[in-house]
Scaffold this active site. Structure first.
Site, PDB file in Angstrom:
ATOM      1  N   ARG A   1      13.064  23.574  25.111  1.00 16.10           N
ATOM      2  CA  ARG A   1      13.279  22.273  24.448  1.00 16.10           C
ATOM      3  C   ARG A   1      14.755  22.055  24.119  1.00 16.10           C
ATOM      4  NH1 ARG A   1       8.039  23.778  22.009  1.00 16.10           N
ATOM      5  NH2 ARG A   1       9.272  25.468  21.158  1.00 16.10           N
ATOM      6  N   ILE A   2      15.381  23.040  23.448  1.00 17.01           N
ATOM      7  CA  ILE A   2      16.773  22.856  23.017  1.00 17.01           C
ATOM      8  C   ILE A   2      17.708  22.969  24.221  1.00 17.01           C
ATOM      9  CG2 ILE A   2      18.628  23.757  21.542  1.00 17.01           C
ATOM     10  CD1 ILE A   2      16.349  24.803  19.657  1.00 17.01           C
TER      11      ILE A   2
ATOM     12  N   ASP B   1      16.804  31.434  33.072  1.00 15.87           N
ATOM     13  CA  ASP B   1      15.492  31.382  32.416  1.00 15.87           C
ATOM     14  C   ASP B   1      14.454  31.794  33.441  1.00 15.87           C
ATOM     15  OD1 ASP B   1      12.996  30.655  31.268  1.00 15.87           O
ATOM     16  OD2 ASP B   1      13.970  29.132  30.020  1.00 15.87           O
TER      17      ASP B   1
ATOM     18  N   ASP C   1      25.698  30.119  14.769  1.00 13.93           N
ATOM     19  CA  ASP C   1      24.940  29.491  13.682  1.00 13.93           C
ATOM     20  C   ASP C   1      23.918  30.483  13.124  1.00 13.93           C
ATOM     21  OD1 ASP C   1      23.944  27.348  12.019  1.00 13.93           O
ATOM     22  OD2 ASP C   1      22.183  27.270  13.332  1.00 13.93           O
TER      23      ASP C   1
ATOM     24  N   GLU D   1      20.801  37.895   7.865  1.00 17.06           N
ATOM     25  CA  GLU D   1      21.007  36.668   7.101  1.00 17.06           C
ATOM     26  C   GLU D   1      20.465  36.880   5.697  1.00 17.06           C
ATOM     27  OE1 GLU D   1      19.483  33.247   9.197  1.00 17.06           O
ATOM     28  OE2 GLU D   1      20.719  33.653  10.951  1.00 17.06           O
TER      29      GLU D   1
ATOM     30  N   HIS E   1      23.228  29.088   9.626  1.00 12.70           N
ATOM     31  CA  HIS E   1      21.880  28.782  10.143  1.00 12.70           C
ATOM     32  C   HIS E   1      21.427  27.366   9.751  1.00 12.70           C
ATOM     33  CE1 HIS E   1      17.903  30.780  11.519  1.00 12.70           C
ATOM     34  NE2 HIS E   1      17.943  29.509  11.881  1.00 12.70           N
ATOM     35  N   ILE E   2      22.178  26.397  10.243  1.00 15.93           N
ATOM     36  CA  ILE E   2      21.894  24.996   9.883  1.00 15.93           C
ATOM     37  C   ILE E   2      21.431  24.178  11.082  1.00 15.93           C
ATOM     38  CG2 ILE E   2      23.466  24.862   7.907  1.00 15.93           C
ATOM     39  CD1 ILE E   2      25.359  23.356  10.112  1.00 15.93           C
ATOM     40  N   GLY E   3      21.139  24.870  12.196  1.00 12.01           N
ATOM     41  CA  GLY E   3      20.799  24.155  13.434  1.00 12.01           C
ATOM     42  C   GLY E   3      19.764  23.065  13.248  1.00 12.01           C
TER      43      GLY E   3
HETATM   44  P1  NAD Z   1      11.488  26.932  23.698  1.00 11.72           P
HETATM   45  O1  NAD Z   1      10.346  27.861  23.605  1.00 11.72           O
HETATM   46  O2  NAD Z   1      11.228  25.510  24.005  1.00 11.72           O
HETATM   47  O3  NAD Z   1      12.514  27.473  24.786  1.00 11.72           O
HETATM   48  C1  NAD Z   1      12.845  28.814  24.929  1.00 11.72           C
HETATM   49  C2  NAD Z   1      13.164  29.048  26.386  1.00 11.72           C
HETATM   50  O4  NAD Z   1      13.581  30.394  26.504  1.00 11.72           O
HETATM   51  C3  NAD Z   1      11.942  28.867  27.300  1.00 11.72           C
HETATM   52  O5  NAD Z   1      12.227  27.969  28.347  1.00 11.72           O
HETATM   53  C4  NAD Z   1      11.662  30.257  27.807  1.00 11.72           C
HETATM   54  O6  NAD Z   1      11.188  30.254  29.142  1.00 11.72           O
HETATM   55  C5  NAD Z   1      13.035  30.893  27.720  1.00 11.72           C
HETATM   56  N1  NAD Z   1      12.970  32.336  27.687  1.00 11.72           N
HETATM   57  C6  NAD Z   1      12.017  33.119  27.155  1.00 11.72           C
HETATM   58  N2  NAD Z   1      12.312  34.416  27.363  1.00 11.72           N
HETATM   59  C7  NAD Z   1      13.480  34.449  28.047  1.00 11.72           C
HETATM   60  C8  NAD Z   1      14.286  35.487  28.547  1.00 11.72           C
HETATM   61  N3  NAD Z   1      13.946  36.765  28.376  1.00 11.72           N
HETATM   62  N4  NAD Z   1      15.417  35.156  29.180  1.00 11.72           N
HETATM   63  C9  NAD Z   1      15.760  33.856  29.345  1.00 11.72           C
HETATM   64  N5  NAD Z   1      15.024  32.822  28.921  1.00 11.72           N
HETATM   65  C10 NAD Z   1      13.903  33.121  28.261  1.00 11.72           C
HETATM   66  O7  NAD Z   1      12.290  27.078  22.344  1.00 11.72           O
HETATM   67  P2  NAD Z   1      13.338  26.035  21.735  1.00 11.72           P
HETATM   68  O8  NAD Z   1      12.623  25.046  20.862  1.00 11.72           O
HETATM   69  O9  NAD Z   1      14.236  25.545  22.780  1.00 11.72           O
HETATM   70  O10 NAD Z   1      14.120  26.981  20.731  1.00 11.72           O
HETATM   71  C11 NAD Z   1      14.862  28.079  21.224  1.00 11.72           C
HETATM   72  C12 NAD Z   1      15.211  28.975  20.068  1.00 11.72           C
HETATM   73  O11 NAD Z   1      16.163  28.353  19.232  1.00 11.72           O
HETATM   74  C13 NAD Z   1      14.032  29.215  19.117  1.00 11.72           C
HETATM   75  O12 NAD Z   1      13.166  30.201  19.556  1.00 11.72           O
HETATM   76  C14 NAD Z   1      14.689  29.562  17.858  1.00 11.72           C
HETATM   77  O13 NAD Z   1      14.839  30.960  17.815  1.00 11.72           O
HETATM   78  C15 NAD Z   1      16.044  28.885  17.956  1.00 11.72           C
HETATM   79  N6  NAD Z   1      16.187  27.823  16.950  1.00 11.72           N
HETATM   80  C16 NAD Z   1      17.227  27.896  16.086  1.00 11.72           C
HETATM   81  C17 NAD Z   1      17.408  26.904  15.146  1.00 11.72           C
HETATM   82  C18 NAD Z   1      18.575  26.949  14.214  1.00 11.72           C
HETATM   83  O14 NAD Z   1      18.460  26.488  13.091  1.00 11.72           O
HETATM   84  N7  NAD Z   1      19.708  27.452  14.650  1.00 11.72           N
HETATM   85  C19 NAD Z   1      16.510  25.854  15.049  1.00 11.72           C
HETATM   86  C20 NAD Z   1      15.478  25.801  15.952  1.00 11.72           C
HETATM   87  C21 NAD Z   1      15.314  26.782  16.896  1.00 11.72           C
END
Ligand code: NAD
Length: 488
Positions: free
Chosen positions: A338-339, A358, A439, A444, A462-464
């Protein structure tokens, strides 16, 4: 594990306030009420208030006190309430700052065997003093913890001490100052029984499931959470760690909802072994993606460094502060979920060449699929967006960090442990990266005071996902999930 209902007597189970009624026999009722008010507003201490009030009832006869006892008015619904508790395995306890002389016969009549009360001392048939031994806070503390359900019900300022130790507390009647300290206000025993019968949502104070029929109990600390969990049917958290020990303290728990992305702060295995659902609300992707873009722009133009220098009165020659364009550069996205996808889309629109690593995503129209090593060695910007799992822990480590292209910008907004500490040493200490933006952090809260002089390190705490919009979306989703499960 026990279920304990700790009840105040005077003003709660019964309408009488015997101290005032005793004092009215010698004309000092008004003074007793005044002293009580002073104690409640904190103008005199509770101990002095008790002493002075006892002084005012000296000399009243035992016969007069017995006459008052005959005029006891037990509240509507109190008998049924206590009977139901007794029948359903609750330990019913009364804690009163009043006197055993009154409390014992009334509790006997109500079917309550356990009573904490002070003692009136009579000599020659007259009150001469009283023994004050009850501290409601201590009584409540004795029952709290150990996985016990502790419900506290009271109407006076002295009941607040027991509210602090309870799993759930009720202010009886409508006295505002007491209600402020209780979880709920109730005006009768029928509504109290109704609330007790339904499940509670226990939610961290930084999550937002308000407006749920008032069934939400907040927690701020682990100790708070421990006393709440015995009554929790649903648990809402943000980043608080929910381990197997905590899960074991919640016998009625059905669902744990993370108001945020991922469930790596929750022992999902321990939860599912008990049949507890674990859900998250991954709705902050635009916020995290925008922070990532912010890091890129700040790093390539050294904005944080310029900003802090100018505020210290430094004006650098323009030739000293050359930046780099992002346009035309190569960005490598690790984790195209997603991100990562939003970051890729924005970067594509900004004129960057997007590649990704990925294993679970097929090559797409404009993003090129690479191996991790390829991506590290040819990207000008590397950004991490993977979930934390055993396979992604230390995905960038002290070995492969040496493959990172010289002068690259490395960004982590996923989870701290995705980048090993040793990798940061290589990137920052050995000058492999031009800038590292973090971030999320290995531990933490994190302390970077030793990195004060590191211009090539840009940090946020950690404000993402911390935007009004993301929090609003996630809170709405939490409410939706809760109402689907009957908590709305
Ligand atoms: P998501 O599940 O939509 O995407 C994660 C992607 O990582 C997937 O496409 C998956 O196939 C891939 N992946 C899994 N294992 C892998 C590997 N070993 N090597 C490479 N790619 C791999 O998750 P998202 O919503 O995009 O979020 C990603 C991460 O961001 C979250 O899991 C969370 O830890 C982090 N996050 C941080 C904040 C913040 O405040 N900084 C906020 C939200 C999410």
């Amino acid at each position: 594990m026990e279920k304990i209902c700790l009840l105040d007597l005077e003003g709660t189970l019964i309408e009488n306030e015997f101290l005032v009624e005793l004092a009215s026999l010698n004309g000092s009722a008004q003074r007793v009420s005044e002293i009580t008010e002073f104690a409640m507003s904190g103008r005199i201490c509770l101990e002095d208030a008790i002493k002075e009030r006892i002084g005012l009832i000296k000399g009243i006869t035992k016969t007069d006190a017995e006459c008052l006892l005959l005029k006891t008015k037990i509240r509507d619904g109190a008998f049924e309430f206590v009977r139901r508790l007794n029948e359903t395995g609750w330990r019913v306890v009364v804690a009163t700052n009043g006197f055993m002389f009154f409390a014992k016969p009334i509790c006997d009549e109500l079917g309550i065997r356990e009573v904490y009360a002070n003692e009136l001392v009579f000599e020659n048939g007259e009150i001469v003093s009283a023994t004050i031994s009850v501290d409601k806070g201590n009584v409540a503390e004795k029952f709290s913890g150990k996985g016990n359900v502790l419900v506290a019900v009271g109407d006076g300022a002295n009941d607040v001490a027991m509210f602090r130790h309870a799993s759930v507390s009720f202010a009886f009647g409508n006295r505002g100052e007491v209600a402020e300290h209780a979880d709920f206000s109730v005006s009768d025993f029928f509504s109290l029984a109704g609330i007790l019968d339904s499940g509670f949502v226990v939610a961290s104070s930084d999550s937002v499931p308000s407006g749920l029929n008032g069934k939400v109990l907040r927690f701020e600390s682990r100790a708070d959470l421990e006393r709440r969990l015995p009554v929790a049917s649903a648990l809402v958290v943000r980043s608080q760690k929910i381990d197997a020990l905590l899960i074991g303290m919640a016998p009625n728990l059905k669902v744990i909802i993370r108001q945020g992305v991922g469930t790596d702060n929750i022992d999902v295995q321990a939860a599912s072994a008990r049949g507890i659902e674990t859900l998250n609300t991954p709705l902050s992707a635009p916020s995290v993606a925008e922070l990532t873009i912010g890091f890129m722009v700040n790093a390539s133009r050294r904005i944080p460094c310029m900003d802090s220098e100018m505020k210290r009165g430094v004006w650098r020659e323009r030739s000293e502060v050359m930046g780099s364009e992002l346009f035309g550069k190569k960005i490598g996205v690790v984790g195209l979920g997603r991100i990562g996808s939003i970051v890729a889309r924005i970067c594509h629109a900004m004129g960057l060449h997007v590649s990704y690593y990925d294993p679970f995503v097929e090559e797409t129209s404009y993003e090129k699929k690479f191996s991790l090593n390829e991506l590290l060695s040819c990207s000008d910007i590397i950004t991490f967006h993977v979930p934390l799992a055993p396979e992604t822990t230390h995905l960038l480590n002290a070995e492969n960090a040496w493959l990172v292209k010289r002068g690259a910008i490395v960004i982590n907004t996923s989870r701290g442990k995705v980048i090993a500490k040793g990798a940061l040493d290589v990137l920052l200490g050995s000058g492999v990266a031009s800038v590292v933006c973090l971030d999320v952090h290995y531990e933490e809260p994190a302390d970077y005071s030793a990195f004060r002089e590191f211009e090539n390190l840009i940090l946020t705490p950690h404000i993402g996902g911390n935007t009004f919009e993301a929090q609003e979306r996630m809170a709405s989703r939490v409410k939706e999930i809760l109402s689907q499960r009957g908590f709305g």
